[in-house]
Structures are given as C-alpha cells and as structure tokens.
Motif scaffolding. Structure first.
Motif, PDB file in Angstrom:
ATOM      1  N   GLU A 122       0.869  -1.173   0.000  1.00  0.00           N
ATOM      2  CA  GLU A 122       0.000   0.000   0.000  1.00  0.00           C
ATOM      3  C   GLU A 122       0.908   1.226   0.000  1.00  0.00           C
ATOM      4  O   GLU A 122       1.380   1.659   1.048  1.00  0.00           O
ATOM      5  CB  GLU A 122      -0.911  -0.035   1.231  1.00  0.00           C
ATOM      6  CG  GLU A 122      -1.889  -1.200   1.202  1.00  0.00           C
ATOM      7  CD  GLU A 122      -2.653  -1.388   2.501  1.00  0.00           C
ATOM      8  OE1 GLU A 122      -3.888  -1.573   2.437  1.00  0.00           O
ATOM      9  OE2 GLU A 122      -2.015  -1.358   3.579  1.00  0.00           O
ATOM     10  N   LEU A 123       1.165   1.742  -1.191  1.00  0.00           N
ATOM     11  CA  LEU A 123       2.194   2.775  -1.355  1.00  0.00           C
ATOM     12  C   LEU A 123       1.923   4.017  -0.525  1.00  0.00           C
ATOM     13  O   LEU A 123       2.853   4.675  -0.054  1.00  0.00           O
ATOM     14  CB  LEU A 123       2.305   3.161  -2.834  1.00  0.00           C
ATOM     15  CG  LEU A 123       2.862   2.097  -3.777  1.00  0.00           C
ATOM     16  CD1 LEU A 123       2.768   2.578  -5.220  1.00  0.00           C
ATOM     17  CD2 LEU A 123       4.315   1.761  -3.428  1.00  0.00           C
ATOM     18  N   HIS A 124       0.658   4.374  -0.367  1.00  0.00           N
ATOM     19  CA  HIS A 124       0.314   5.608   0.346  1.00  0.00           C
ATOM     20  C   HIS A 124      -0.179   5.361   1.762  1.00  0.00           C
ATOM     21  O   HIS A 124      -0.693   6.271   2.406  1.00  0.00           O
ATOM     22  CB  HIS A 124      -0.735   6.393  -0.459  1.00  0.00           C
ATOM     23  CG  HIS A 124      -0.191   6.918  -1.746  1.00  0.00           C
ATOM     24  ND1 HIS A 124      -0.999   7.492  -2.721  1.00  0.00           N
ATOM     25  CD2 HIS A 124       1.069   6.972  -2.238  1.00  0.00           C
ATOM     26  CE1 HIS A 124      -0.243   7.859  -3.749  1.00  0.00           C
ATOM     27  NE2 HIS A 124       0.999   7.553  -3.482  1.00  0.00           N
ATOM     28  N   GLY A 125      -0.022   4.120   2.254  1.00  0.00           N
ATOM     29  CA  GLY A 125      -0.423   3.808   3.611  1.00  0.00           C
ATOM     30  C   GLY A 125      -1.838   3.265   3.690  1.00  0.00           C
ATOM     31  O   GLY A 125      -2.420   2.854   2.683  1.00  0.00           O
ATOM     32  N   SER A 126      -2.398   3.279   4.909  1.00  0.00           N
ATOM     33  CA  SER A 126      -3.716   2.700   5.132  1.00  0.00           C
ATOM     34  C   SER A 126      -4.474   3.465   6.200  1.00  0.00           C
ATOM     35  O   SER A 126      -3.928   3.801   7.255  1.00  0.00           O
ATOM     36  CB  SER A 126      -3.582   1.233   5.573  1.00  0.00           C
ATOM     37  OG  SER A 126      -4.823   0.720   6.006  1.00  0.00           O
ATOM     38  N   LEU A 127      -5.754   3.721   5.917  1.00  0.00           N
ATOM     39  CA  LEU A 127      -6.606   4.391   6.890  1.00  0.00           C
ATOM     40  C   LEU A 127      -6.875   3.520   8.111  1.00  0.00           C
ATOM     41  O   LEU A 127      -7.283   4.031   9.155  1.00  0.00           O
ATOM     42  CB  LEU A 127      -7.953   4.752   6.240  1.00  0.00           C
ATOM     43  CG  LEU A 127      -7.930   5.880   5.211  1.00  0.00           C
ATOM     44  CD1 LEU A 127      -9.253   5.919   4.456  1.00  0.00           C
ATOM     45  CD2 LEU A 127      -7.664   7.217   5.886  1.00  0.00           C
ATOM     46  N   ALA A 128      -6.647   2.236   7.992  1.00  0.00           N
ATOM     47  CA  ALA A 128      -6.923   1.312   9.091  1.00  0.00           C
ATOM     48  C   ALA A 128      -5.743   1.155  10.034  1.00  0.00           C
ATOM     49  O   ALA A 128      -5.809   0.353  10.966  1.00  0.00           O
ATOM     50  CB  ALA A 128      -7.314  -0.056   8.535  1.00  0.00           C
ATOM     51  N   SER A 129      -4.682   1.925   9.820  1.00  0.00           N
ATOM     52  CA  SER A 129      -3.482   1.802  10.635  1.00  0.00           C
ATOM     53  C   SER A 129      -3.024   3.163  11.145  1.00  0.00           C
ATOM     54  O   SER A 129      -3.378   4.202  10.593  1.00  0.00           O
ATOM     55  CB  SER A 129      -2.339   1.174   9.822  1.00  0.00           C
ATOM     56  OG  SER A 129      -2.706  -0.089   9.318  1.00  0.00           O
ATOM     57  N   ALA A 130      -2.232   3.123  12.204  1.00  0.00           N
ATOM     58  CA  ALA A 130      -1.614   4.331  12.752  1.00  0.00           C
ATOM     59  C   ALA A 130      -0.183   4.005  13.140  1.00  0.00           C
ATOM     60  O   ALA A 130       0.173   2.838  13.347  1.00  0.00           O
ATOM     61  CB  ALA A 130      -2.390   4.849  13.950  1.00  0.00           C
ATOM     62  N   ARG A 131       0.623   5.042  13.222  1.00  0.00           N
ATOM     63  CA  ARG A 131       2.067   4.868  13.445  1.00  0.00           C
ATOM     64  C   ARG A 131       2.510   5.590  14.712  1.00  0.00           C
ATOM     65  O   ARG A 131       2.181   6.763  14.907  1.00  0.00           O
ATOM     66  CB  ARG A 131       2.824   5.395  12.228  1.00  0.00           C
ATOM     67  CG  ARG A 131       4.291   5.078  12.230  1.00  0.00           C
ATOM     68  CD  ARG A 131       4.892   5.233  10.842  1.00  0.00           C
ATOM     69  NE  ARG A 131       5.073   6.601  10.400  1.00  0.00           N
ATOM     70  CZ  ARG A 131       4.474   7.141   9.347  1.00  0.00           C
ATOM     71  NH1 ARG A 131       3.619   6.431   8.633  1.00  0.00           N
ATOM     72  NH2 ARG A 131       4.709   8.387   8.996  1.00  0.00           N
ATOM     73  N   ASP A 132       3.231   4.875  15.574  1.00  0.00           N
ATOM     74  CA  ASP A 132       3.775   5.454  16.801  1.00  0.00           C
ATOM     75  C   ASP A 132       4.712   6.599  16.432  1.00  0.00           C
ATOM     76  O   ASP A 132       5.644   6.424  15.649  1.00  0.00           O
ATOM     77  CB  ASP A 132       4.533   4.360  17.575  1.00  0.00           C
ATOM     78  CG  ASP A 132       4.996   4.802  18.955  1.00  0.00           C
ATOM     79  OD1 ASP A 132       5.658   5.858  19.042  1.00  0.00           O
ATOM     80  OD2 ASP A 132       4.744   4.077  19.924  1.00  0.00           O
ATOM     81  N   GLU A 133       4.453   7.779  16.993  1.00  0.00           N
ATOM     82  CA  GLU A 133       5.255   8.950  16.635  1.00  0.00           C
ATOM     83  C   GLU A 133       6.680   8.873  17.157  1.00  0.00           C
ATOM     84  O   GLU A 133       7.566   9.570  16.654  1.00  0.00           O
ATOM     85  CB  GLU A 133       4.577  10.222  17.158  1.00  0.00           C
ATOM     86  CG  GLU A 133       3.264  10.535  16.481  1.00  0.00           C
ATOM     87  CD  GLU A 133       2.632  11.809  17.010  1.00  0.00           C
ATOM     88  OE1 GLU A 133       3.344  12.651  17.595  1.00  0.00           O
ATOM     89  OE2 GLU A 133       1.412  11.977  16.851  1.00  0.00           O
ATOM     90  N   VAL A 134       6.921   8.023  18.138  1.00  0.00           N
ATOM     91  CA  VAL A 134       8.260   7.907  18.728  1.00  0.00           C
ATOM     92  C   VAL A 134       9.051   6.769  18.092  1.00  0.00           C
ATOM     93  O   VAL A 134      10.189   6.945  17.654  1.00  0.00           O
ATOM     94  CB  VAL A 134       8.178   7.702  20.256  1.00  0.00           C
ATOM     95  CG1 VAL A 134       9.572   7.501  20.854  1.00  0.00           C
ATOM     96  CG2 VAL A 134       7.475   8.885  20.915  1.00  0.00           C
ATOM     97  N   THR A 135       8.447   5.585  18.011  1.00  0.00           N
ATOM     98  CA  THR A 135       9.178   4.406  17.537  1.00  0.00           C
ATOM     99  C   THR A 135       8.995   4.132  16.051  1.00  0.00           C
ATOM    100  O   THR A 135       9.776   3.393  15.458  1.00  0.00           O
ATOM    101  CB  THR A 135       8.710   3.157  18.299  1.00  0.00           C
ATOM    102  OG1 THR A 135       7.342   2.855  17.937  1.00  0.00           O
ATOM    103  CG2 THR A 135       8.805   3.375  19.809  1.00  0.00           C
ATOM    104  N   GLY A 136       7.928   4.687  15.439  1.00  0.00           N
ATOM    105  CA  GLY A 136       7.647   4.417  14.032  1.00  0.00           C
ATOM    106  C   GLY A 136       6.916   3.118  13.799  1.00  0.00           C
ATOM    107  O   GLY A 136       6.608   2.774  12.649  1.00  0.00           O
ATOM    108  N   GLU A 137       6.619   2.373  14.862  1.00  0.00           N
ATOM    109  CA  GLU A 137       5.897   1.104  14.691  1.00  0.00           C
ATOM    110  C   GLU A 137       4.470   1.362  14.210  1.00  0.00           C
ATOM    111  O   GLU A 137       3.845   2.348  14.598  1.00  0.00           O
ATOM    112  CB  GLU A 137       5.856   0.341  16.008  1.00  0.00           C
ATOM    113  CG  GLU A 137       7.193  -0.181  16.487  1.00  0.00           C
ATOM    114  CD  GLU A 137       7.066  -0.853  17.851  1.00  0.00           C
ATOM    115  OE1 GLU A 137       6.939  -2.099  17.873  1.00  0.00           O
ATOM    116  OE2 GLU A 137       7.084  -0.138  18.869  1.00  0.00           O
ATOM    117  N   VAL A 138       3.965   0.438  13.392  1.00  0.00           N
ATOM    118  CA  VAL A 138       2.635   0.566  12.818  1.00  0.00           C
ATOM    119  C   VAL A 138       1.687  -0.424  13.492  1.00  0.00           C
ATOM    120  O   VAL A 138       2.027  -1.601  13.670  1.00  0.00           O
ATOM    121  CB  VAL A 138       2.668   0.323  11.296  1.00  0.00           C
ATOM    122  CG1 VAL A 138       1.269   0.402  10.705  1.00  0.00           C
ATOM    123  CG2 VAL A 138       3.588   1.332  10.625  1.00  0.00           C
TER     124      VAL A 138
END
Length: 247
Positions: A122-138
């Motif tokens: 998914e080149l532009h990401g996904s509305l069903a996911s969020a990313r930790d602002e500190v670690t970058g984990e999805v």
C-alpha cells in the motif's frame, strides 16, 4: 498496439504480473476520491490543510477527526469486482504476482490480495493503521466505533495516521519492491489511475524498460495512455473481467 485477444493471451501466459491501482478502482465501491471527500463540515478545508505534517503539528485533533471519519466510511464500503478479480489473478500467478496500490482504503486486503502467494504494498499507507510517533511502529486501529482519537500505541505514545502526506516520501522499501517487480514483470496492469502522481505513475516505464507489456484499464484517456501497449476504456471491474475472460 495490441488487440484485445493479444492482450488476453499475454496476461494468461505471463509468469510475472505487476499491477498498479488507483482511485478509479475504489470508486466502484462508492469511495469518493481524495478531493471529493471534502463535503459537509469538511468542505471549508482543502485536503492539503488536513493531509500534511504541518497541519498535523498545528492541530492533531482536527486531523484525526477527519481521518476517523474517512476510516469509518471505508470500513462500511465493500470490495468490488475489480478487487475480487485481482485476488483471483494473484492465486493464479502465485509468487509471480505483485500489487501496488495508491489507495488507502484497505479493500484489496479485504478481498484477499496479499494472501494468494503474491505480494501487495500500500504505497500511500492505510486508513486502518496508525504509526507510533516515537518508535515508528505501525499498529492496526480498532473498529471505528471503538476508536478514541488521537490513538495511543501499546507503549503509550501518540500515534499519527499511517498515511503518506503531502511533502512526505513513499516508504523506500515499498517503492523499491514495486520498481523491481514492475521491471521484472512480463505484463503490467495499470488500473483506475490518472498517471499524474509520481513516483507511482513511473512504474509502467520500468516494465517497458525490462521488456514487458503494459496494459491500461480506465474509463478515460490518462497521462499514460500514449505509452501503453494496450488500453481498454472500461471500468476496472468489467475491464478486468473482459481481459481475464471471466463471465
């Protein structure tokens, strides 16, 4: 320019198939394009005012309200025939299949793409996911009814929408995987995309440089049409059905 029969034969015999999908594929599921989503309360905002790092830093709560609404909308939508046929094509081609989508609605995954032996990004990401602002984990978001914004990661950090915003770059690993798959493809399919957004729009050229054929399905001519080996003027669902001899 190929004939329809030649395009069908090329796709049927291809060992490696790469696919790029855009908003035209999701439109058949009733999902508005990025700009058409600006209705009601949100009509006073430009998408650029909500989908950028600067907008998020200014007002993360506002940005999350908008994304929560979009997430709820796409969750109610259902995959259409194009999503289903692409999942079928992946099962037929197995490891030789690669799907790159510019859509963020998750409908390809819900239709089974990425689970039939091939690969999906998914080149532009996904509305069903969020990313930790500190670690970058999805992390996957809870159901829309259970979503509290802004969401927190298991580590307790605030999370941002897992979307590629204006001014941001695609994930290098996803882009590199797509470029390699399109270069190696015997046939590339370009479905429901205007060909205006780069670097995704440049993927077709990788297939041609690698010696493969490129087939476009769209309801109207695009910026890429003149470069195609075959163009079919049709909806993604019915065009794919004709190309794959389904129905």
């Amino acid at each position: 320019m190929l004939t329809l029969d030649q395009a069908r034969a090329a796709l049927a015999s291809a060992r490696r198939v790469a696919v790029l999908t855009g908003a035209g594929v999701s439109a058949e599921s009733g999902i508005p394009t990025f700009r058409d989503a600006q209705t009601g309360h949100w009509a006073r905002f430009r998408p650029e005012d909500l989908a950028s790092p600067d907008a998020y830093h200014r007002d993360p709560d506002l940005v999350w309200q908008w994304y929560a609404g979009r997430y709820a909308d796409v969750t109610r939508a259902q995959p259409n025939g194009a999503h289903t046929l692409l999942a079928q094509l992946e099962r037929e081609k197995g490891a030789g299949f690669f799907l790159a989508t510019q859509n963020v609605d998750g409908l390809h995954a819900r239709a089974g793409s990425g689970m039939g032996g091939g690969q999906m990004v998914e080149l532009h990401g996904s509305l069903a996911s969020a990313r930790d602002e500190v670690t970058g984990e999805v992390f996957a978001l809870p159901a829309p009814a259970d979503l509290v914004t802004p969401p927190r990661s298991p580590a307790g950090n605030r999370m941002r929408p897992h979307i590629v915003w204006f001014g941001e770059y695609l994930a290098p690993a996803d882009l590199e995987a797509a470029q390699a798959a399109f270069y190696e493809a015997d046939v590339a399919l370009i479905l429901g995309t205007s060909g205006l957004v780069y670097p995704a729009a440049g993927l077709a050229r990788h297939t041609q440089v690698g010696g493969g054929l490129v087939i476009e399905i769209n309801t109207a001519d695009t910026e890429l049409t003149s470069q195609m080996d075959f163009s079919l003027r049709d909806l993604a669902s019915s065009g794919l059905a004709r190309l794959m001899r389904v129905g």
